[in-house]
Structure formats: structure tokens, C-alpha cells
Design a protein around this motif. Structure first.
Motif, PDB file in Angstrom:
ATOM      1  N   TYR A 207       0.859  -1.332  -0.269  1.00 17.32           N
ATOM      2  CA  TYR A 207      -0.019  -0.005  -0.086  1.00 17.32           C
ATOM      3  C   TYR A 207       0.891   1.337   0.070  1.00 17.32           C
ATOM      4  O   TYR A 207       0.434   2.302   0.287  1.00 17.32           O
ATOM      5  N   LYS A 208       2.104   1.206  -0.426  1.00 16.88           N
ATOM      6  CA  LYS A 208       2.958   2.259  -0.534  1.00 16.88           C
ATOM      7  C   LYS A 208       2.382   3.371  -1.231  1.00 16.88           C
ATOM      8  O   LYS A 208       1.826   3.273  -2.018  1.00 16.88           O
ATOM      9  N   GLY A 209       2.404   4.698  -0.598  1.00 20.35           N
ATOM     10  CA  GLY A 209       1.850   5.745  -1.283  1.00 20.35           C
ATOM     11  C   GLY A 209       0.243   6.093  -1.018  1.00 20.35           C
ATOM     12  O   GLY A 209      -0.169   6.860  -1.547  1.00 20.35           O
ATOM     13  N   ALA A 210      -0.372   5.092  -0.364  1.00 17.73           N
ATOM     14  CA  ALA A 210      -1.758   5.166   0.136  1.00 17.73           C
ATOM     15  C   ALA A 210      -1.901   5.397   1.614  1.00 17.73           C
ATOM     16  O   ALA A 210      -1.260   4.934   2.233  1.00 17.73           O
ATOM     17  N   PHE A 211      -2.874   6.065   1.902  1.00 25.08           N
ATOM     18  CA  PHE A 211      -3.628   5.966   3.206  1.00 25.08           C
ATOM     19  C   PHE A 211      -4.174   4.883   3.753  1.00 25.08           C
ATOM     20  O   PHE A 211      -5.276   4.603   3.037  1.00 25.08           O
ATOM     21  N   THR A 212      -3.814   4.134   4.861  1.00 25.01           N
ATOM     22  CA  THR A 212      -4.488   2.855   5.525  1.00 25.01           C
ATOM     23  C   THR A 212      -4.723   3.296   6.979  1.00 25.01           C
ATOM     24  O   THR A 212      -4.189   4.057   7.727  1.00 25.01           O
ATOM     25  N   THR A 213      -5.778   2.534   7.425  1.00 25.94           N
ATOM     26  CA  THR A 213      -5.982   2.346   8.898  1.00 25.94           C
ATOM     27  C   THR A 213      -5.530   0.989   9.348  1.00 25.94           C
ATOM     28  O   THR A 213      -5.857   0.174   8.494  1.00 25.94           O
ATOM     29  N   PRO A 214      -5.025   0.885  10.462  1.00 29.45           N
ATOM     30  CA  PRO A 214      -4.492   2.007  11.581  1.00 29.45           C
ATOM     31  C   PRO A 214      -3.386   2.553  10.841  1.00 29.45           C
ATOM     32  O   PRO A 214      -2.443   2.117  10.230  1.00 29.45           O
ATOM     33  N   THR A 215      -3.021   3.878  11.428  1.00 27.86           N
ATOM     34  CA  THR A 215      -1.779   4.568  11.062  1.00 27.86           C
ATOM     35  C   THR A 215      -1.407   5.167  12.557  1.00 27.86           C
ATOM     36  O   THR A 215      -2.122   5.789  13.287  1.00 27.86           O
ATOM     37  N   VAL A 216      -0.358   4.862  12.878  1.00 26.97           N
ATOM     38  CA  VAL A 216       0.480   5.257  13.984  1.00 26.97           C
ATOM     39  C   VAL A 216       1.631   6.113  13.574  1.00 26.97           C
ATOM     40  O   VAL A 216       2.496   5.950  12.624  1.00 26.97           O
ATOM     41  N   VAL A 217       1.353   7.450  14.250  1.00 27.42           N
ATOM     42  CA  VAL A 217       2.616   8.521  14.089  1.00 27.42           C
ATOM     43  C   VAL A 217       3.220   8.803  15.451  1.00 27.42           C
ATOM     44  O   VAL A 217       2.566   8.901  16.205  1.00 27.42           O
ATOM     45  N   ILE A 218       4.595   8.832  15.155  1.00 30.07           N
ATOM     46  CA  ILE A 218       5.345   8.921  16.485  1.00 30.07           C
ATOM     47  C   ILE A 218       6.141  10.571  16.150  1.00 30.07           C
ATOM     48  O   ILE A 218       7.100  10.532  15.089  1.00 30.07           O
ATOM     49  N   ASN A 219       5.976  11.416  16.912  1.00 30.61           N
ATOM     50  CA  ASN A 219       6.509  12.804  16.627  1.00 30.61           C
ATOM     51  C   ASN A 219       6.457  13.155  15.322  1.00 30.61           C
ATOM     52  O   ASN A 219       7.317  13.824  14.731  1.00 30.61           O
ATOM     53  N   GLY A 220       5.124  13.069  14.809  1.00 32.38           N
ATOM     54  CA  GLY A 220       4.812  13.567  13.623  1.00 32.38           C
ATOM     55  C   GLY A 220       5.537  12.748  12.271  1.00 32.38           C
ATOM     56  O   GLY A 220       5.060  13.085  11.150  1.00 32.38           O
ATOM     57  N   THR A 221       6.209  11.845  12.683  1.00 31.36           N
ATOM     58  CA  THR A 221       6.427  10.920  11.436  1.00 31.36           C
ATOM     59  C   THR A 221       5.821   9.517  11.592  1.00 31.36           C
ATOM     60  O   THR A 221       5.799   8.617  12.547  1.00 31.36           O
ATOM     61  N   ARG A 222       5.120   9.056  10.517  1.00 28.40           N
ATOM     62  CA  ARG A 222       4.466   7.884  10.339  1.00 28.40           C
ATOM     63  C   ARG A 222       5.356   6.718  10.729  1.00 28.40           C
ATOM     64  O   ARG A 222       6.414   6.407  10.175  1.00 28.40           O
ATOM     65  N   TRP A 223       4.979   5.917  11.698  1.00 28.21           N
ATOM     66  CA  TRP A 223       5.712   4.563  12.069  1.00 28.21           C
ATOM     67  C   TRP A 223       5.302   3.484  11.150  1.00 28.21           C
ATOM     68  O   TRP A 223       4.153   3.012  10.733  1.00 28.21           O
ATOM     69  N   ASP A 224       6.434   2.805  10.500  1.00 27.23           N
ATOM     70  CA  ASP A 224       6.377   1.821   9.465  1.00 27.23           C
ATOM     71  C   ASP A 224       6.136   0.641   9.919  1.00 27.23           C
ATOM     72  O   ASP A 224       7.159  -0.203  10.528  1.00 27.23           O
ATOM     73  N   MET A 225       5.120   0.270  10.197  1.00 19.63           N
ATOM     74  CA  MET A 225       4.615  -1.125  10.936  1.00 19.63           C
ATOM     75  C   MET A 225       4.915  -2.196  10.180  1.00 19.63           C
ATOM     76  O   MET A 225       5.041  -3.463  10.400  1.00 19.63           O
ATOM     77  N   ASN A 226       5.237  -2.364   8.815  1.00 19.32           N
ATOM     78  CA  ASN A 226       5.801  -3.095   7.951  1.00 19.32           C
ATOM     79  C   ASN A 226       7.064  -3.755   8.308  1.00 19.32           C
ATOM     80  O   ASN A 226       7.058  -4.870   8.165  1.00 19.32           O
ATOM     81  N   GLN A 227       7.782  -3.225   9.189  1.00 18.90           N
ATOM     82  CA  GLN A 227       8.974  -3.638   9.553  1.00 18.90           C
ATOM     83  C   GLN A 227       8.828  -4.610  10.588  1.00 18.90           C
ATOM     84  O   GLN A 227       9.565  -5.330  10.808  1.00 18.90           O
ATOM     85  N   LEU A 228       7.616  -4.594  11.168  1.00 16.73           N
ATOM     86  CA  LEU A 228       7.356  -5.556  12.401  1.00 16.73           C
ATOM     87  C   LEU A 228       7.428  -6.862  11.739  1.00 16.73           C
ATOM     88  O   LEU A 228       8.025  -8.053  12.372  1.00 16.73           O
ATOM     89  N   ALA A 229       6.793  -7.066  10.484  1.00 18.27           N
ATOM     90  CA  ALA A 229       7.010  -8.397   9.841  1.00 18.27           C
ATOM     91  C   ALA A 229       8.316  -8.924   9.332  1.00 18.27           C
ATOM     92  O   ALA A 229       8.618 -10.140   9.539  1.00 18.27           O
ATOM     93  N   THR A 230       9.385  -7.806   9.122  1.00 24.12           N
ATOM     94  CA  THR A 230      10.613  -8.201   8.551  1.00 24.12           C
ATOM     95  C   THR A 230      11.349  -8.698   9.610  1.00 24.12           C
ATOM     96  O   THR A 230      12.094  -9.604   9.711  1.00 24.12           O
ATOM     97  N   THR A 231      11.160  -8.043  10.907  1.00 23.42           N
ATOM     98  CA  THR A 231      12.064  -8.234  11.888  1.00 23.42           C
ATOM     99  C   THR A 231      11.564  -9.135  12.957  1.00 23.42           C
ATOM    100  O   THR A 231      11.832  -9.623  14.034  1.00 23.42           O
TER     101      THR A 231
END
Length: 324
Positions: free
Chosen positions: A259-283
Motif C-alpha cells: 500500500y505504499k503511497g496510500a493512506f490506510t488504517t490503522p496509522t500510527v504517528v510518532i512525533n509527526g513521523t509515520r511509524w512503518d509497521m511493515n518493519q514488524l513483519a521483517t524483524t
């Protein structure tokens, strides 16, 4: 004419043809068996992959916004429409967020991260995120370790028969405006996302009455009077405008994944920067562990006043891929 019995060559050719036909039939049957076996193996592999994807949860089960009505409308235009709405929730800021901390609504604690969460009450991934992370977030907020900035959206009305998303979001906004304890709102949100309460979407949806939603508010500590008045839908025009504005904010768009480039829910923002939750699957990390690593806080310090996340109020989330 000589008979086959008296013609050895003809007998030999017939025998060879019969053998070839038998071999061809056997080969075809073997190929069919192999194709069937491969189909079964493929189905098992797909099932395993689906099971693994389900474990990842929040990175897969998301609601892609379909609310943008006019592709030519800019974020600035949509923002102006939000500001033009006559009746707005008083505790929502100009971008739609309801800010809270240990000190109450609209009051930021200094030197700690601000965590923004964008949600729809019908979104399965939002429910998964809430059930996985919100207990941690609430402990941290009450200990003065983070500020919370909640954004209630209602993209998924079309997935219910009675505009469930808008009714639930409108109630949350009303409670925020008329109940001074942020924990009542947070507990109401938690109640709506419980597995035995959050409704299924689409054809599996079963109608949820306002009275049922009210029960969850009262269980959360909201007074009967406030809970009874929380379903007047006075913020509906504002919600419609917010639904159109939020997906146009480029800082909220996915930075990786399908979904790169699209808005989806849920979205988490940390200090104004979107948290990339896709990294959870990789790590291969859980949501809480990945979140705590991203803000720089040891799990043993969750809810411990004075133990603050290392990123403070201004730094971007720490990458789970690089540790930086």
C-alpha cells in the motif's frame, strides 16, 4: 493375404504399438497424479502463508480509504472544508486530533513523544492494534511518558448497514467534549475494540444499536447523562470533511509495502513521523516490542514515571531495521 500369425514382423509392430500405448497411458496417469499432488501441496503452502500473515496481523489487515471524492481536490482545499464546518468537536484540533496526557485534554507533557493513532471502529487491523498496544499506551500516558493524539475516522460506514463507524466515532468525539477524564474515553475505545464486541465488516456485519454502544460507554465510566446524549450525530459533517482531508496528507501515507503511497488504517504517528509497521513483519517482532524499540524505552520501564523514551519530543522513531 498372410495372417498375423504367419507374419512375425506384423506381430512385432502390433506388440510395440501396444507397449507404446500402455506406456503413454501410464505416463499420462502419472502426470495427472503429480499435478493433483502439486495442487494439494500448493494449497497447503497457501494455507501456511495465510496463517503466517494472520500472525502479522496489523500489517496486513487494514482498511484502505475509499473516501476521496475528487482526485483534483488538494489537501489545502480539503483542510479548508474541515475549517468551514459549522459544528466541530471542541477538543479536536484543526487536523482532527484529540490530544491528551496525564494532565488532561489539550495539555502536552514536555520532553516526551506524542503518539498519534488514526482509526476506524470497524477496521479489523485497528482492533488488532488496540488489543495489542493500547494497554501499553494508556499506562505510558498516565505515567507521563507519552502524549496521545487520537484521530477518529469513519471510512467504513459502507461496510455496515447502519453507519456503525460514524455512530461510534461521533460518540467518541462527544465523550471527549463532555467528559473531562481522558481515561473514560480510552476505556470506551478499548471496549469497542474488544473481540467479543467489535462487529465484523461487510456481509458478516450484524447491526449494533446505539443502546449497545451506550452500554460500553457507561462501562468505561462515562455518566449515564453523557452516554445517553452521545449519539445525536452533531459532528457528522465534520467527520465527512475529516474523512476527505486525512487521506490527502502526504505525511500519513504508507512508505513501504503493497500500500505504499496510500493512506490506510490503522496509522500510527510518532512525533509527526509515520511509524512503518511493515518493519514488524521483517524483524519478526510483536507490536508492543516493536513500538517500544521505536521510541527507545525498555519494556520494564513501561508505566514507570520519570523513565522517559530516548527519542524525546522531537526525534523520529528509531528504525527497527537499522536501530537508528
Amino acid at each position: 493375404m498372410a495372417s498375423n500369425k504367419n507374419n512375425p514382423n506384423r506381430n512385432t509392430r502390433a506388440t510395440r504399438r501396444a507397449a507404446e500405448e500402455a506406456a503413454a497411458k501410464a505416463a499420462a496417469e502419472q502426470a495427472a497424479r503429480e499435478r493433483k499432488q502439486q495442487t494439494i501441496i500448493g494449497a497447503v503452502v497457501v494455507a501456511i502463508v495465510v496463517a503466517l500473515v494472520a500472525v502479522i496481523g496489523v500489517t496486513i489487515w487494514r482498511s484502505v480509504s475509499q473516501s476521496i471524492k475528487d482526485a483534483n481536490t488538494t489537501a489545502e482545499d480539503a483542510y479548508a472544508q474541515v475549517q468551514a464546518v459549522k459544528t466541530k468537536p471542541t477538543r479536536a484540533d484543526d487536523k482532527g486530533g484529540v490530544l491528551m496526557s496525564k494532565d488532561g485534554y489539550g495539555k502536552k507533557v514536555d520532553n516526551v513523544p506524542t503518539i498519534g493513532v488514526y482509526m476506524d471502529f470497524m477496521c479489523p487491523g485497528c482492533g488488532n492494534l488496540n488489543r495489542s498496544l493500547d494497554a501499553t499506551l494508556i499506562k505510558m500516558m498516565n505515567a507521563g511518558q507519552i502524549n496521545l493524539d487520537l484521530h477518529f475516522l469513519s471510512f467504513m460506514d459502507g461496510q455496515s448497514t447502519d453507519e456503525y463507524s460514524s455512530r461510534a466515532a461521533g460518540a467518541a468525539l462527544y465523550i471527549a467534549d463532555h467528559d473531562d477524564d481522558p481515561n473514560h474515553l480510552l476505556d470506551f475505545v478499548t471496549n469497542l475494540y474488544k473481540e467479543d464486541f467489535q462487529p465484523a465488516e461487510g456481509s458478516d456485519y450484524k447491526s449494533v444499536s446505539d443502546d449497545k454502544l451506550k452500554e460500553q460507554a457507561v462501562k468505561a465510566g462515562v455518566s449515564e447523562d453523557v452516554a445517553s446524549k452521545a449519539f445525536g450525530r452533531e459532528y457528522q459533517d465534520w467527520l465527512n470533511a475529516i474523512n476527505d482531508y486525512v487521506p490527502r496528507r502526504t505525511e500519513l501515507l504508507n512508505t513501504s509495502g503493497s500500500y505504499k503511497g496510500a493512506f490506510t488504517t490503522p496509522t500510527v504517528v510518532i512525533n509527526g513521523t509515520r511509524w512503518d509497521m511493515n518493519q514488524l513483519a521483517t524483524t519478526k517482532q510483536t507490536i508492543p516490542d516493536g513500538f517500544l524499540e521505536s521510541i527507545g524505552l525498555d519494556s520494564a520501564n513501561v508505566g514507570v514515571a520519570g523513565k522517559l523514551p530516548s527519542i524525546g519530543a522531537d526525534k523520529e522513531p528509531i528504525s527497527l531495521m537499522t536501530g537508528e
